[in-house]
Design a protein around this motif. Sequence first.
Motif, PDB file in Angstrom:
ATOM      1  N   ARG A  70      -6.964  -6.513   3.386  1.00 61.41           N
ATOM      2  CA  ARG A  70      -6.829  -7.266   4.667  1.00 61.41           C
ATOM      3  C   ARG A  70      -7.364  -8.479   4.292  1.00 61.41           C
ATOM      4  O   ARG A  70      -7.076  -9.618   4.819  1.00 61.41           O
ATOM      5  CB  ARG A  70      -7.360  -6.262   5.628  1.00 61.41           C
ATOM      6  N   GLN A 125     -15.661   2.155  -5.186  1.00 64.41           N
ATOM      7  CA  GLN A 125     -15.105   1.848  -3.779  1.00 64.41           C
ATOM      8  C   GLN A 125     -14.533   3.085  -2.993  1.00 64.41           C
ATOM      9  O   GLN A 125     -13.930   3.894  -3.539  1.00 64.41           O
ATOM     10  CB  GLN A 125     -14.062   0.928  -3.861  1.00 64.41           C
ATOM     11  N   SER A 126     -14.678   3.048  -1.772  1.00 69.02           N
ATOM     12  CA  SER A 126     -14.090   3.944  -0.706  1.00 69.02           C
ATOM     13  C   SER A 126     -12.535   3.602  -0.388  1.00 69.02           C
ATOM     14  O   SER A 126     -12.588   2.158  -0.598  1.00 69.02           O
ATOM     15  CB  SER A 126     -14.825   4.432   0.519  1.00 69.02           C
ATOM     16  N   ASN A 127     -12.072   4.459   0.203  1.00 67.42           N
ATOM     17  CA  ASN A 127     -10.659   4.122   0.698  1.00 67.42           C
ATOM     18  C   ASN A 127     -10.660   2.829   1.594  1.00 67.42           C
ATOM     19  O   ASN A 127      -9.966   2.091   1.664  1.00 67.42           O
ATOM     20  CB  ASN A 127      -9.946   5.299   1.534  1.00 67.42           C
ATOM     21  N   ASP A 128     -11.644   2.887   2.523  1.00 63.93           N
ATOM     22  CA  ASP A 128     -12.021   1.894   3.709  1.00 63.93           C
ATOM     23  C   ASP A 128     -12.300   0.486   2.956  1.00 63.93           C
ATOM     24  O   ASP A 128     -11.695  -0.502   3.223  1.00 63.93           O
ATOM     25  CB  ASP A 128     -13.106   2.349   4.582  1.00 63.93           C
ATOM     26  N   GLU A 129     -13.188   0.600   2.000  1.00 63.67           N
ATOM     27  CA  GLU A 129     -13.487  -0.686   1.146  1.00 63.67           C
ATOM     28  C   GLU A 129     -12.198  -1.387   0.627  1.00 63.67           C
ATOM     29  O   GLU A 129     -12.020  -2.585   0.568  1.00 63.67           O
ATOM     30  CB  GLU A 129     -14.536  -0.232   0.172  1.00 63.67           C
ATOM     31  N   THR A 134      -9.067  -0.897   1.577  1.00 68.90           N
ATOM     32  CA  THR A 134      -8.218  -1.500   2.637  1.00 68.90           C
ATOM     33  C   THR A 134      -8.882  -2.718   3.233  1.00 68.90           C
ATOM     34  O   THR A 134      -8.093  -3.693   3.536  1.00 68.90           O
ATOM     35  CB  THR A 134      -8.162  -0.503   3.798  1.00 68.90           C
ATOM     36  N   ALA A 135     -10.073  -2.808   3.233  1.00 70.97           N
ATOM     37  CA  ALA A 135     -10.760  -4.203   3.738  1.00 70.97           C
ATOM     38  C   ALA A 135     -10.568  -5.213   2.972  1.00 70.97           C
ATOM     39  O   ALA A 135     -10.313  -6.377   3.268  1.00 70.97           O
ATOM     40  CB  ALA A 135     -12.197  -3.873   4.107  1.00 70.97           C
ATOM     41  N   SER A 147       0.812  -1.303  -0.113  1.00 75.70           N
ATOM     42  CA  SER A 147       0.000  -0.089  -0.090  1.00 75.70           C
ATOM     43  C   SER A 147       0.889   1.314  -0.033  1.00 75.70           C
ATOM     44  O   SER A 147       0.541   2.270  -0.748  1.00 75.70           O
ATOM     45  CB  SER A 147      -0.923   0.121   1.372  1.00 75.70           C
TER      46      SER A 147
END
Length: 370
Positions: free
Chosen positions: A131, A121-125, A127-128, A54
């Motif tokens: 992960r 997608q958002s940044n959180d999506e 990142t999820a 990342s």
Amino acid sequence: MSRPKVVVAGLGDSGLLTAIHLSRHAYVVGISAKPALVSGQELGMRLARPEEWSRDYFIGFHRYRGLDRVRTVHGSIEGVDLTARTVSVRRADGTTVEEAYDVLVISTGVRNGFWRQPGLQSNDEVTADLRHAHDRLATACSIAVIGGGAAAVSAAANLALAWPEKQVALHYPGERPLPQHHHRVWTQVEERLTARGVVLHPGHRAVVPDGFDCDEITDVPVEWSTGQPPTAADAVVWAIGRVRPNTGWVPTELLDEAGFVRAEPDLRVPGQHRVFTIGDVAATDPLRSTARNRADRLLARNIRAELAGRPLRAYRPPRRRWGSVLGFQPDGLEVFTPTGRAFRFPAWSIRTVLQPGIVRWGIYRGVRRS
Ligand SMILES: Cc1cc2nc3c(=O)[nH]c(=O)nc-3n(C[C@H](O)[C@H](O)[C@H](O)COP(=O)(O)OP(=O)(O)OC[C@H]3O[C@@H](n4cnc5c(N)ncnc54)[C@H](O)[C@@H]3O)c2cc1C
């Protein structure tokens, strides 16, 4: 006269660089389904070491100095009106906007496996997702990687490096993987894989289950059309190169039979006024190689030439794939030339010279700290 407006459709590896080059010469609007560069590069590193990946391959647009003059729109392009010269964009809040253009660059890339999908997608999506794939592989004792291209080889090598205690196997259909690279590349990469205990299975062509899009890590036994008994593994990574162009929004008259965007040697779309294409979506040559060969500079120059009425230049693709296969390794980064020779950036130079100097300043013209 007001500056011409260039809309870059898809801000991935190629679109982002094209937008940066043009930002001083035109009013540039970049439209992207992600709020950041989420690169298609280095699958192995992404799966095995997502934080490290990342740092270099998932970078918010606001951090690129070269994009300061570019307006970025977070949304999914749903259509284009070639007569009115507008694209319609569905934004994250559900509203749709029309974006007018003088010049359109189609750079929406391809989808490939679970790691490269074009959805909004958002940044959180994002990142999820990173992960989730890593955690799924972390809990597996045995991993089967299916495929013979750079993505599969890089996944097997990096997973075996991260988790030496796991059984990692690579299954590929030919006698050797990397058929589009010079044969010398595989000779050098093979040594690394075997030293890490990756078990190689040549001559294995997997049966893709009906309706399965190779877009998730599975755990059902893999069947082989080449006659071997089924293979069971706790995690199966499908990297069989089943790429599909992200062109659902592009009129079919601009596409070839496989759905990629037709391209002249100068990266114009044939028969269209001021529509250009670049990257994995562009049918420029059999390997569709404009992204890795950095044709973004040529494209920016050609767009300026077109607007100024000057002649355009042609893209000349190499016949073989080249570049990094395994990504950053503990002893540095190995890059293979089209003739199969390797040159290596030593490990000490990655964080001191290569990333800050060559990549962030040289290629991207400045990337702010996160
Ligand atoms: C500097 C550099 C170095 C490279 N090094 C190597 C190497 O060493 N080895 C190698 O094999 N390759 C290398 N490559 C090439 C790389 O592997 C891929 O070819 C590259 O990621 C493809 O870029 P792209 O812009 O075509 O697609 P992408 O990076 O996938 O970008 C497409 C973007 O468009 C978005 N999108 C899709 N549909 C829509 C829509 N409808 N609306 C809005 N947005 C949409 C996607 O979400 C994505 O963000 C390199 C590329 C670059 C630029």
